[in-house]
Design an enzyme around this catalytic site. Structure first.
Site, PDB file in Angstrom:
ATOM      1  N   CYS A   2       0.874  -1.169   0.000  1.00 46.66           N
ATOM      2  CA  CYS A   2       0.000   0.000   0.000  1.00 46.66           C
ATOM      3  C   CYS A   2       0.907   1.214   0.000  1.00 46.66           C
ATOM      4  CB  CYS A   2      -0.923   0.015   1.210  1.00 46.66           C
ATOM      5  SG  CYS A   2      -2.040   1.444   1.248  1.00 46.66           S
ATOM      6  N   GLU A 106      -3.180   0.762  -6.602  1.00 44.23           N
ATOM      7  CA  GLU A 106      -2.127  -0.181  -6.972  1.00 44.23           C
ATOM      8  C   GLU A 106      -1.844  -0.022  -8.463  1.00 44.23           C
ATOM      9  OE1 GLU A 106      -0.304  -1.705  -5.046  1.00 44.23           O
ATOM     10  OE2 GLU A 106      -1.393  -2.322  -3.256  1.00 44.23           O
TER      11      GLU A 106
END
Length: 228
Positions: A2, A106
């Protein structure tokens, strides 16, 4: 992993997802945070609970680099090893926290480019990202802030990236924060209280999210491949 997320709703929106069975030392503030591109090194509102079971929300640096660490600050900790590692064991025991988010970004490599995706709860509810950090969180430490706990991705999520933030249910998030929760119990919560992969949805977003100076709501809007 993350490495970027959105924290755009108001404090009140995020706290409401926890219900009303808690005390808070957090001023009322309905103003949206409007942070659509939160990056490492920035101050992020971090939720914690004190010894009187009262919730606090403090701006804390996203990144952790203790004095003996002579590399770039770490931003993530693997749930599989954090509780036992030299780096993170003290934080796992005494520095558990929650980062509220609307979703995270992402990047998936497509040919010679990277395509960003925005991943969020399918029901659009706020996310409770498990975090650990250096206490006290209101000390304003510039080097020893917090990291987001990550877990292995599964099912469709692994097609985008093999790691994802550990997202807890609201009930598990409150238990994760509680000062009476042991390190072993926290490890159990990280598994039994995590949202499954089928709770999430995702879509392509603009490559403009790659520039941390871009912060508008258009960053989380879906685009097709020809306009990304």
């Amino acid at each position: 992993m993350c490495g970027r997320f959105a924290q755009a709703q108001s404090r009140e929106d995020y706290l409401a997802t926890l219900g009303d069975g808690f005390e808070r030392a957090i001023p009322w503030d309905p103003e949206p945070l409007a942070h659509y591109n939160v990056a490492p090194g920035s101050r992020v509102l971090l939720l914690s609970m004190d010894e009187e079971d009262t919730l606090h929300l403090d701006p804390v640096i996203w990144g952790y680099a203790p004095e003996w660490w002579h590399k770039a600050p770490l931003i993530n900790a693997r749930v599989e090893t954090a509780a036992q590692s030299r780096m993170f064991k003290p934080l796992w025991q005494h520095g558990r926290a929650i980062v509220f988010a609307d979703g995270w970004y992402e990047w998936q490599r497509v040919g010679d480019k990277k395509q960003p995706y925005f991943i969020y709860r399918e029901d659009k509810a706020p996310l409770c990202l498990a975090a650990i950090g250096k206490t006290p969180f209101d000390a304003g430490n510039e080097a020893e802030g917090f990291v987001i706990v990550t877990a292995a991705a599964d099912e469709g999520l692994v097609d985008i990236h093999d790691r994802r933030p550990l997202v807890l249910t609201p009930q598990a998030a409150l238990a994760w924060l509680h000062p009476d929760t042991s390190a072993n119990r926290a490890d159990e919560l990280a598994h039994e209280g995590a949202l499954p992969a089928d709770a999430f949805a995702w879509h392509l977003v603009t490559r403009a999210v790659g520039n941390v100076k871009n912060q508008g709501p258009e960053l989380v809007e879906p685009v097709d491949k020809t306009h990304s």
